[in-house]
Enzyme design. Structure first.
Site, PDB file in Angstrom:
ATOM      1  N   CYS A  28     -10.199  -5.014   0.148  1.00  0.00           N
ATOM      2  CA  CYS A  28     -11.363  -4.131   0.184  1.00  0.00           C
ATOM      3  C   CYS A  28     -12.260  -4.454  -1.017  1.00  0.00           C
ATOM      4  O   CYS A  28     -11.880  -5.214  -1.911  1.00  0.00           O
ATOM      5  CB  CYS A  28     -10.923  -2.671   0.156  1.00  0.00           C
ATOM      6  SG  CYS A  28     -10.249  -2.111  -1.430  1.00  0.00           S
ATOM      7  N   CYS A  36     -10.707  -3.703  -4.418  1.00  0.00           N
ATOM      8  CA  CYS A  36      -9.657  -4.656  -4.791  1.00  0.00           C
ATOM      9  C   CYS A  36     -10.230  -6.026  -5.135  1.00  0.00           C
ATOM     10  O   CYS A  36      -9.698  -6.718  -5.989  1.00  0.00           O
ATOM     11  CB  CYS A  36      -8.603  -4.750  -3.701  1.00  0.00           C
ATOM     12  SG  CYS A  36      -7.507  -3.305  -3.728  1.00  0.00           S
ATOM     13  N   CYS A  88      -3.912   0.555  -2.810  1.00  0.00           N
ATOM     14  CA  CYS A  88      -3.869  -0.673  -2.020  1.00  0.00           C
ATOM     15  C   CYS A  88      -2.754  -1.591  -2.507  1.00  0.00           C
ATOM     16  O   CYS A  88      -2.336  -1.529  -3.668  1.00  0.00           O
ATOM     17  CB  CYS A  88      -5.199  -1.413  -2.129  1.00  0.00           C
ATOM     18  SG  CYS A  88      -6.593  -0.530  -1.424  1.00  0.00           S
ATOM     19  N   GLU A 147      -2.958  -4.760  -3.120  1.00  0.00           N
ATOM     20  CA  GLU A 147      -3.450  -5.641  -4.178  1.00  0.00           C
ATOM     21  C   GLU A 147      -3.388  -4.950  -5.537  1.00  0.00           C
ATOM     22  O   GLU A 147      -3.011  -5.569  -6.542  1.00  0.00           O
ATOM     23  CB  GLU A 147      -4.899  -6.074  -3.884  1.00  0.00           C
ATOM     24  CG  GLU A 147      -5.063  -6.834  -2.590  1.00  0.00           C
ATOM     25  CD  GLU A 147      -5.337  -5.956  -1.377  1.00  0.00           C
ATOM     26  OE1 GLU A 147      -5.959  -6.469  -0.422  1.00  0.00           O
ATOM     27  OE2 GLU A 147      -4.931  -4.773  -1.356  1.00  0.00           O
ATOM     28  N   ASN A 160       0.837  -1.186   0.000  1.00  0.00           N
ATOM     29  CA  ASN A 160       0.000   0.000   0.000  1.00  0.00           C
ATOM     30  C   ASN A 160       0.879   1.245   0.000  1.00  0.00           C
ATOM     31  O   ASN A 160       1.978   1.265   0.562  1.00  0.00           O
ATOM     32  CB  ASN A 160      -1.008  -0.003   1.164  1.00  0.00           C
ATOM     33  CG  ASN A 160      -0.407  -0.076   2.545  1.00  0.00           C
ATOM     34  OD1 ASN A 160       0.542  -0.827   2.792  1.00  0.00           O
ATOM     35  ND2 ASN A 160      -0.956   0.690   3.474  1.00  0.00           N
TER      36      ASN A 160
END
Length: 137
Positions: free
Chosen positions: A91, A94, A58, A60, A47
């Site tokens: 999240c 993501c 993020c 990901e 992140n």
């Protein structure tokens, strides 16, 4: 095809190394992610926060960007590592990003500092998802 134990170990190591490099001066909540692509390569991300909070990225998203930049287009497995006792799952945004490159049965491994804590399929985290197949060719 599920990742082998050695592949999970490699994902964990890559995600943990990325987590250590996260830029999280505001939340102090460092997250790392690592993707195993269809060809067996691993791509990691962390992140990256920003003083203008909505424009952070993020882990990901970073790992997906690294995968695409590396020439791959399919996620075979993804591992996300976060701090604390609670599970740090992707999240909602993501989950949809992962769906763009992964099938519903793709393993999503959730880890803490000491290893994998939980395993989900993408379909469990994003049921009845909207993906590339929903759009006309």
């Amino acid at each position: 095809m599920s990742p082998a134990a050695t592949e999970i170990d490699a994902l964990f190591a890559a995600a943990k190394a990325a987590q250590a490099r996260a830029y999280a001066p505001y939340s102090r909540f460092q997250v790392g992610a690592a993707i195993l692509d269809a060809g067996g390569s691993i791509h990691a991300g962390c992140n990256v926060e920003n003083a203008a909070y909505p424009v952070g990225a993020c882990a990901e998203a970073g790992a997906i960007s690294a995968m695409v930049a590396g020439g791959a287009r399919a996620i075979r497995a993804i591992l996300v590592i976060g701090p604390g006792e609670e599970l740090v799952t992707p999240c909602g945004a993501c989950r949809q990003r992962i769906r763009e490159f992964a099938a519903p049965e793709t393993p999503v491994l959730i880890a803490g500092p000491d290893g994998v804590r939980a395993r989900f399929s993408l379909a469990e985290l994003l049921p009845a998802s909207f993906g590339p197949a929903n759009l006309p060719k």
